[in-house]
Design an enzyme around this catalytic site. Structure first.
Site, PDB file in Angstrom:
ATOM      1  CD1 TRP A 153      -8.095   9.465   1.274  1.00 53.95           C
ATOM      2  CD2 TRP A 153      -6.401  10.492   2.319  1.00 53.95           C
ATOM      3  NE1 TRP A 153      -6.949   8.772   0.979  1.00 53.95           N
ATOM      4  CE2 TRP A 153      -5.885   9.372   1.615  1.00 53.95           C
ATOM      5  CE3 TRP A 153      -5.515  11.278   3.050  1.00 53.95           C
ATOM      6  CZ2 TRP A 153      -4.533   9.038   1.619  1.00 53.95           C
ATOM      7  CZ3 TRP A 153      -4.167  10.952   3.057  1.00 53.95           C
ATOM      8  CH2 TRP A 153      -3.691   9.844   2.355  1.00 53.95           C
ATOM      9  CD  GLU A 252      -4.538  17.510 -11.696  1.00 50.27           C
ATOM     10  OE1 GLU A 252      -3.408  16.992 -11.711  1.00 50.27           O
ATOM     11  OE2 GLU A 252      -4.826  18.551 -12.314  1.00 50.27           O
ATOM     12  CB  CYS A 286      -0.409  13.457  -5.819  1.00 52.94           C
ATOM     13  SG  CYS A 286      -1.127  15.076  -5.971  1.00 52.94           S
TER      14      CYS A 286
HETATM   15  P1  ADP Z   1      -6.578   7.257  -2.395  1.00 50.41           P
HETATM   16  O1  ADP Z   1      -5.695   6.071  -2.593  1.00 50.41           O
HETATM   17  O2  ADP Z   1      -5.898   8.559  -2.305  1.00 50.41           O
HETATM   18  O3  ADP Z   1      -7.643   7.058  -1.359  1.00 50.41           O
HETATM   19  P2  ADP Z   1      -8.592   6.789  -4.356  1.00 50.41           P
HETATM   20  O4  ADP Z   1      -8.415   6.926  -5.808  1.00 50.41           O
HETATM   21  O5  ADP Z   1      -8.872   5.444  -3.802  1.00 50.41           O
HETATM   22  O6  ADP Z   1      -7.278   7.428  -3.764  1.00 50.41           O
HETATM   23  O7  ADP Z   1      -9.708   7.760  -3.811  1.00 50.41           O
HETATM   24  C1  ADP Z   1      -9.898   9.073  -4.272  1.00 50.41           C
HETATM   25  C2  ADP Z   1     -11.389   9.337  -4.348  1.00 50.41           C
HETATM   26  O8  ADP Z   1     -11.967   8.408  -5.256  1.00 50.41           O
HETATM   27  C3  ADP Z   1     -12.150   9.172  -3.025  1.00 50.41           C
HETATM   28  O9  ADP Z   1     -13.198  10.129  -2.969  1.00 50.41           O
HETATM   29  C4  ADP Z   1     -12.716   7.784  -3.157  1.00 50.41           C
HETATM   30  O10 ADP Z   1     -13.888   7.626  -2.382  1.00 50.41           O
HETATM   31  C5  ADP Z   1     -13.060   7.743  -4.632  1.00 50.41           C
HETATM   32  N1  ADP Z   1     -13.174   6.400  -5.208  1.00 50.41           N
HETATM   33  C6  ADP Z   1     -12.496   5.283  -4.861  1.00 50.41           C
HETATM   34  N2  ADP Z   1     -12.897   4.244  -5.623  1.00 50.41           N
HETATM   35  C7  ADP Z   1     -13.839   4.715  -6.495  1.00 50.41           C
HETATM   36  C8  ADP Z   1     -14.645   4.150  -7.541  1.00 50.41           C
HETATM   37  N3  ADP Z   1     -14.549   2.875  -7.877  1.00 50.41           N
HETATM   38  N4  ADP Z   1     -15.509   4.965  -8.185  1.00 50.41           N
HETATM   39  C9  ADP Z   1     -15.608   6.269  -7.870  1.00 50.41           C
HETATM   40  N5  ADP Z   1     -14.895   6.848  -6.900  1.00 50.41           N
HETATM   41  C10 ADP Z   1     -14.013   6.102  -6.218  1.00 50.41           C
END
Ligand code: ADP
Length: 481
Positions: A153, A252, A286
């Site tokens: 996001w 990344e 990041c």
């Molecule tokens: P942040 O802490 O920046 O939100 P995340 O790694 O949680 O980082 O999220 C980055 C992306 O990964 C978002 O599009 C989120 O919806 C997705 N995401 C989070 N959890 C999962 C998962 N278990 N499997 C696939 N995508 C995920």
């Protein structure tokens, strides 16, 4: 609320502006909490059907000439620039960053499309000197096939174009799962891609539950490559989920960037670098400086100047003039910043400015500076991802290199020094994928963005960024009759 012009840009079957009867995700204005729209919550069956569509589209797309693909991408690039203001409005509404930063992000996002449109015509292979005289040995580079992206996001537009631009240039199709908080920018980009004439289904946006969509993309044998930007924890999960199909991966992931100011730095340049690197997007990038190491001789002077500059920052709704700091993305982000501040103060750090949230019913957090921060504090080990500048003091070059490298992360690092020999020495000693020297801004489409250690795999942008979307094919031709 989105005005009619912005709604026109979001004319997509997955989006509605009134509470829908189908299963949907509500998208809220980051600054006000007002509903902006609802996007379809794609389930596993939707994702599987989309993968098949993307496969058909790719089979045709890869047959287009590089020049045709480049021209289509340039048309998309031009349309994005034409709609830059509108795209920035949508981005600020759903993400919260100031409009000036959102405009910058749209331009930055578009730059990847232009760069990779140019690269599309330079996907050259090799002719290898043969071992035997009657043989000819060739290496071709071919599109890997159907690809997928899962994006965060904090840069709702640029993290998408940085992935799809090399994919399209190579002749791949891409399924994109944007973050739940910011899907509208992704859809607006897709609408413009279709208007530009890119074939249907070479870009498919799939909003939905991250676990369902993510798992379906990872498990599909049709999807040959996944590119992810997000946290290291989720990166690990995705790597595991991709193992059964031996999918190519670009990751990344998180960082914990050190920014080092030596006694021989230009102090004003260093202060500017700290402000740019730390407070852009309210500290939610990041590559944000997380640990700011300042050498003894200039510690007081640099700290003082940083505090003065932080006092000038202005929090508020990103659409208002001269706002520099938007809200944090959610309550968890607030809790993380608060906990890093509390932990540091408990262990002896001093609060110089800021330190608290604006109000309990929103997610604005004051730009904060802590001095006297040490390596034992949580902020030294974990990425804050918020507007907290943690100022550490150090004495020698060897000591600071050791402190800077004492982390499992290896994304970005920065150093400020006027001594050329030191720039090289320290630049080479830092265990990071990217090093900014006398600058806090290192991202652009021509550079190879990416981390080492637990910050990720692969590179985005630059001529290296397209390699992950290509397979090598070695051909051996025997000329004997
Ligand atoms: P942040 O802490 O920046 O939100 P995340 O790694 O949680 O980082 O999220 C980055 C992306 O990964 C978002 O599009 C989120 O919806 C997705 N995401 C989070 N959890 C999962 C998962 N278990 N499997 C696939 N995508 C995920």
């Amino acid at each position: 609320m989105l005005d009619q012009q912005l709604k026109n840009l979001l004319r997509h079957t997955d989006i509605t502006f009134q509470a829908p009867s189908f299963d949907a995700i509500e998208v809220k204005d980051a600054a006000t909490g007002v509903s902006l729209a609802w996007v379809k919550k794609h389930d596993r069956a939707d994702v599987e059907a989309a993968i098949v569509r993307a496969e058909h589209a790719q089979a045709l797309f890869k047959q287009q000439s590089a020049l045709q693909r480049a021209d289509l991408m340039m048309a998309w690039y031009q349309l994005i620039l034409k709609h830059q203001q509108d795209l920035a409005q949508i981005l600020t509404a759903e993400q919260g960053k100031p409009l000036s930063e959102a405009n910058g992000e749209i331009k930055y996002a578009a730059s990847f499309i232009r760069w990779f449109a140019e690269q599309a015509r330079r996907i050259d292979g090799d002719v290898i000197t043969p071992v035997q005289s009657q043989q000819r040995l060739l290496v071709l580079k071919q599109a890997i096939g159907v690809t997928a992206a899962i994006t965060p996001w904090n840069f709702p537009a640029a993290m998408i174009t940085r992935k799809i631009a090399p994919a399209l240039a190579a002749g791949c199709s891409m399924l994109i799962k944007p973050a739940e908080q910011t899907p509208l920018s992704a859809y607006a980009l897709e609408v413009l891609a279709m208007q530009a004439g890119l074939p249907r289904d070479v870009m498919i946006t799939l909003s939905g539950d991250s676990v369902d969509v993510g798992q379906t993309l990872c498990e599909s044998p049709i999807v040959r490559k996944l590119s992810f930007t997000g946290s290291t924890e989720v990166g690990r999960i995705l790597m595991q989920q991709c193992a059964p199909t031996i999918k190519k991966l670009s990751l990344e992931l998180g960082g914990n960037a050190p920014l080092i100011v030596f006694d021989d730095a230009n102090i004003e340049q260093a202060v500017k670098g700290i402000m740019n690197s730390k407070y852009r997007n309210s500290g939610q990038t990041c590559v944000c400086a997380n640990r700011i190491y300042i050498q003894d001789g200039v510690y007081d002077a640099v700290s003082q100047r940083v505090i003065e500059e932080v006092a000038k920052l202005k929090m508020g709704d990103g659409r208002l003039a001269d706002v520099t700091q938007g809200p944090l993305i959610d309550e968890d982000a607030i809790i993380k910043v608060q906990s890093h501040i509390e932990d540091a103060i408990d262990q002896g750090a001093k609060l110089a400015i800021g330190g608290k949230r604006l109000a309990p019913d929103n997610t604005f957090f004051e730009p904060t500076v802590l001095t006297h921060v040490t390596q034992s504090m949580r902020v030294a080990r974990e990425e804050t991802f918020g507007p907290l500048a943690a100022l550490f003091r150090f004495k020698t070059e060897d000591e600071v290199i050791q402190m800077a490298n004492a982390t499992e992360f290896g994304l970005a690092a920065y150093l400020f020094s006027q001594n050329t020999a030191r720039q090289w020495r320290v630049g080479e000693a830092l265990e990071y994928g990217m090093v900014g020297i006398n600058t806090g801004l290192i991202s652009n489409e021509a550079s190879s963005f990416g981390g080492i250690k637990q910050s990720g795999l692969g590179r985005e942008g630059s001529q290296y960024g397209i390699e992950d979307y290509l397979e090598l094919k070695y051909m051996c031709i025997d000329l004997s009759e």
